[in-house]
Scaffold this active site. Structure first.
Site, PDB file in Angstrom:
ATOM      1  N   HIS B 267      14.495   3.212  18.129  1.00  0.00           N
ATOM      2  CA  HIS B 267      13.891   4.530  17.923  1.00  0.00           C
ATOM      3  C   HIS B 267      12.373   4.409  17.773  1.00  0.00           C
ATOM      4  CE1 HIS B 267      13.834   8.705  16.145  1.00  0.00           C
ATOM      5  NE2 HIS B 267      12.747   8.213  15.552  1.00  0.00           N
ATOM      6  N   GLU B 268      11.939   3.569  16.849  1.00  0.00           N
ATOM      7  CA  GLU B 268      10.496   3.424  16.618  1.00  0.00           C
ATOM      8  C   GLU B 268       9.815   2.827  17.853  1.00  0.00           C
ATOM      9  OE1 GLU B 268       9.236   4.928  14.145  1.00  0.00           O
ATOM     10  OE2 GLU B 268      11.117   5.277  13.075  1.00  0.00           O
ATOM     11  N   HIS B 271       8.790   5.614  20.086  1.00  0.00           N
ATOM     12  CA  HIS B 271       7.511   6.211  19.674  1.00  0.00           C
ATOM     13  C   HIS B 271       6.345   5.338  20.142  1.00  0.00           C
ATOM     14  CE1 HIS B 271       8.776   9.566  17.186  1.00  0.00           C
ATOM     15  NE2 HIS B 271       9.564   8.811  16.435  1.00  0.00           N
ATOM     16  N   GLU B 297       9.158  12.669  19.364  1.00  0.00           N
ATOM     17  CA  GLU B 297      10.560  12.467  18.998  1.00  0.00           C
ATOM     18  C   GLU B 297      11.441  12.413  20.253  1.00  0.00           C
ATOM     19  OE1 GLU B 297      11.142  11.776  15.940  1.00  0.00           O
ATOM     20  OE2 GLU B 297      13.320  11.898  15.721  1.00  0.00           O
TER      21      GLU B 297
END
Lengths: 498, 498
Positions: B267-268, B271, B297
């Site tokens: 997830h990170e 980003h 997001e």
């Protein structure tokens, strides 16, 4: 810190953004050397130079300068308040006298000079570096002229790193120190002292993870509080202070000659303790933390050499060493002691032992003094260097990288910096002597790992004040001394010549 | 970035110190969560608030504001130049409209509110937090009024986190999304879908060092360049960007339920990639990096859910998992897939699966809208929350910490933030659908670990622009869409209901 004087409080409040910029710049510098991804260099360079400029803008902001000017005229200020005004005034005057063009020229010369020095050192060719050094010296001469001095142009540069330090001071120091150290060195060699015998511990390889644990354990023994402190790894060890409750050191792991790693750790720990034990009321003020490079170095050298390389400390940490460093199981405490204190005339300053170290500084000091006194030209430096190495240490470098190109300082314009290393050594011995009088069990305490009395003594006599007093004033006030080399000479004689 | 227009170049030059302050603030924030010694908190707090104030002073400096004003009137600007002016104008307007007292009141309310929330959550007692939340809501209502809005006061707050986002947009989104997701959830439960069966992999303990290596290997598979990127550990995973060549993520290691760690990492990483693939010419400008929270997001959720939880990705990383995670040797790829995609109505948003997640957001959105529309009072929130949990998810929290006190956002005044999570989910599905049309081998590529086509597609269609375009404009320009929920619903149906 709050003052009873409203104007002083205005000064302290107006200083907060300046303090905060320094905090950020320190963190960026720590991060650059430890965790920053390699390609972040350019971004970091932009941010660093912009924040430095912002800092300068705020420092020289008209309102701030006139606040500090008004504070200078206040009467009945206490010592800490006077310290705040002294430090700010010094910083303002230093920056305001140097025209912007000169600052920019220096900045450019530093970047180019440092690159040229790296290249020249790798090729061991001083000629490649010479024009850059010429340029830097020229700029520094102009800066010294703008800054002003009473007697010698070099005084203007010495004062940048050690407040009020002059050529007269350093001539007095080396006038005594150099011949006495030469005598001691001769005596050690002639007597074939055990200190002069190479140790076979130098070459053993070590496991980096284990020596890292050893360093952590040594820091624990020395009672560092990991809630306010940390240890990381970098190529060149350093200490960085984000604030009185966030001081960080680094050490190095080269895989062999483990004393280099543990003494780097203890050395940087000494710097850190100076700031960690500053009175908390000085937080976020201009006098937070150590008062000069020389005094800072006295703290790192005290812990590294006077405590760290003592036989008592060896007794204390020897069991840990035998646990963590492979192939030291059979080493006696005496083996370790002589390994830690091996004396050898070497080409490289950073590898020098505590007997020969200051001779390296003496040569650099002489050269800097002669350069700024127009008694020596840049192109004459290599020969002068090599001649003096032969005079003082009895060895002559055969390449430039072994000689004049070994240090980064001049390429970055750091003239006047080297002498503070010697001052650190001298002051560490003054401290040890005074401490000995107050703490009769001082050596037994080291052996027992009871460092509270030593830490407290340092806190009360030096650390708590931060930069409240200029270094000479602190030495006079608390020890009735200046940079007197006699204590150091006695310390060396007692340790090495018995 | 250089412009042909001298005025634009003045704007860009004047922005450099602002960029540098943001760089420093980002680093301080990263350090705070990763390596800072615990007692450095107060120093860091002082530095952070001072640098924030300096940033605001520079942003609202008369000369800078009038430069930006002049730039707004320039004609023939290119898209990136327009982007620079748009972003700066937006930031200036937002700050200039809010009186200093209100900013300070908010800052104070945030610190106090956050402390009160922590205490209240630990005691699971909303009443303890209620007066602080009342106060924060009151301040936020005043801020919304000062900021101004066309239709609904909440619009003023939504726009802070997602440019141009309105209640009308979000009503349209949830008007479709909520009932459709409820239907899907019912269908899955009624059919006793394998997605609804608890996996026994959830409870196995793991070795943190090994799962750290697993994360590093997954990042390598995903082709992250460690010269511009790094992975560290923190309690709550986050991404911090120091510049386009220094982007850092963190992950968490809780010792069991290893999917939480690896999906935090992925997830990170999503980003981070948004910023790493921004066009380098936008470095140090106001449009460096992603254009909104919702779009950001969409990138993290695309990699976490659409790529990371796909059966193809499971096939790719399953051998690594079996290597690094104890007790998974016997797990089939299908076991892992169902473990990663378990669907369950749960109380806690951050633990929610991709089917139920947006229902949690729907409730928060409704409450925020009603609060700022004066249709709901602060003290009525807990009952409203619990009622709606029962309506939408079929479960009713029995304690406040299981319900209204679970998130930190409101205590810090972050009203209008939650909807961007749902926007991210919706946009990730739009992207996947469009990408599928362009890259026919998209799923095979994932299984083969060939991520170049996907990364390039994202770079060309989204990342390269940084914040050149407002999020709605980028979606319209490149995908002919807005925050259309249909793609997401189709994606969920195709994945879970076949």
């Amino acid at each position: 810190m709050r003052s009873e004087n409203p104007l002083m409080n205005q000064v302290l409040d107006a200083y907060k953004p300046l303090w905060s910029l320094k905090h950020a710049i320190s963190l960026m510098s720590w991060d650059f050397e430890t965790y920053m991804p390699r390609q972040g260099t350019e971004d970091r360079g932009v941010a660093d130079s912009q924040l430095q400029m912002l800092h300068k803008d705020l420092l020289l902001d008209k309102d701030f300068v006139s606040l500090v000017e008004s504070a200078k005229n206040l009467e009945n200020l206490g010592d800490t308040e006077k310290g705040v005004v002294r430090v700010l005034d010094r910083e303002i005057v230093r920056q305001i006298k140097i025209p912007k063009e000169l600052t920019e020229a220096e900045s450019l010369a530093r970047i180019r000079g440092n690159m040229a020095w790296r290249e020249a050192r790798s090729k061991s060719d001083f000629k490649m570096f010479e024009p850059y050094l010429e340029n830097m010296v020229e700029i520094k001469k102009q800066i010294a002229a703008k800054k002003g001095y009473e007697k010698h142009p070099y005084d203007a540069l010495l004062d940048v790193f050690e407040e009020q330090l002059t050529v007269a001071d350093m001539d007095r120091v080396f006038g005594t120190l150099t011949p006495r150290i030469q005598q001691i060195l001769k005596k050690l060699r002639d007597s074939n002292s055990p200190f002069c015998q190479e140790s076979n511990l130098t070459t053993i390889k070590y496991d980096i993870e284990k020596v890292d644990k050893l360093n952590q354990d040594i820091l624990k023994l020395l009672q560092y509080d990991m809630k306010r402190f940390r240890l990381d790894i970098s190529t060149h060890p350093f200490t960085e202070t984000m604030g009185l409750n966030d001081v960080r050191i680094t050490t190095r792991y080269e895989g062999s000659d483990f004393k280099r790693s543990i003494f780097s750790t203890i050395h940087e720990g000494g710097h850190a303790l100076y700031n960690l034990q500053c009175d908390q009321s000085l937080s976020h003020t201009p006098i937070e933390g150590g008062t000069s490079l020389g005094l800072h170095e006295s703290q790192s050298r005290f812990w590294e050499n006077i405590v760290g390389r003592s036989i008592q400390f060896v007794h204390l940490i020897a069991p840990l060493i035998r646990d963590y460093v492979d192939h030291t199981k059979q080493a006696t405490d005496e083996d370790l002691f002589f390994y830690f204190n091996n004396v050898k005339a070497d080409y490289i300053r950073v590898d020098a032992d505590e007997v020969t170290y200051n001779l390296h500084i003496a040569i650099r000091y002489e050269i800097e003094k002669k350069i700024f006194g127009n008694e020596l030209r840049v192109r004459e430096i290599p020969d002068y260097w090599n001649d003096r190495m032969e005079d003082l240490l009895g060895i002559r470098p055969t390449t430039d990288s072994q000689g004049v190109l070994q240090d980064t300082h001049w390429s970055s314009g750091l003239f006047g910096y080297f002498p503070t290393y010697t001052l650190g050594n001298l002051v560490s011995a003054i401290i040890a002597s005074k401490m000995h009088k107050d703490l009769s069990e001082y050596e037994q305490d080291i052996q027992k790992g009871n460092f509270d009395p030593i830490r407290n003594w340092l806190r009360l006599n030096i650390h708590q004040y931060g930069s409240t007093y200029a270094p000479k004033d602190l030495l006079a006030k608390n020890f009735g001394e200046c940079y007197n080399p006699d204590y150091f000479i006695t310390y060396i004689e007692n340790k090495y010549c018995v």
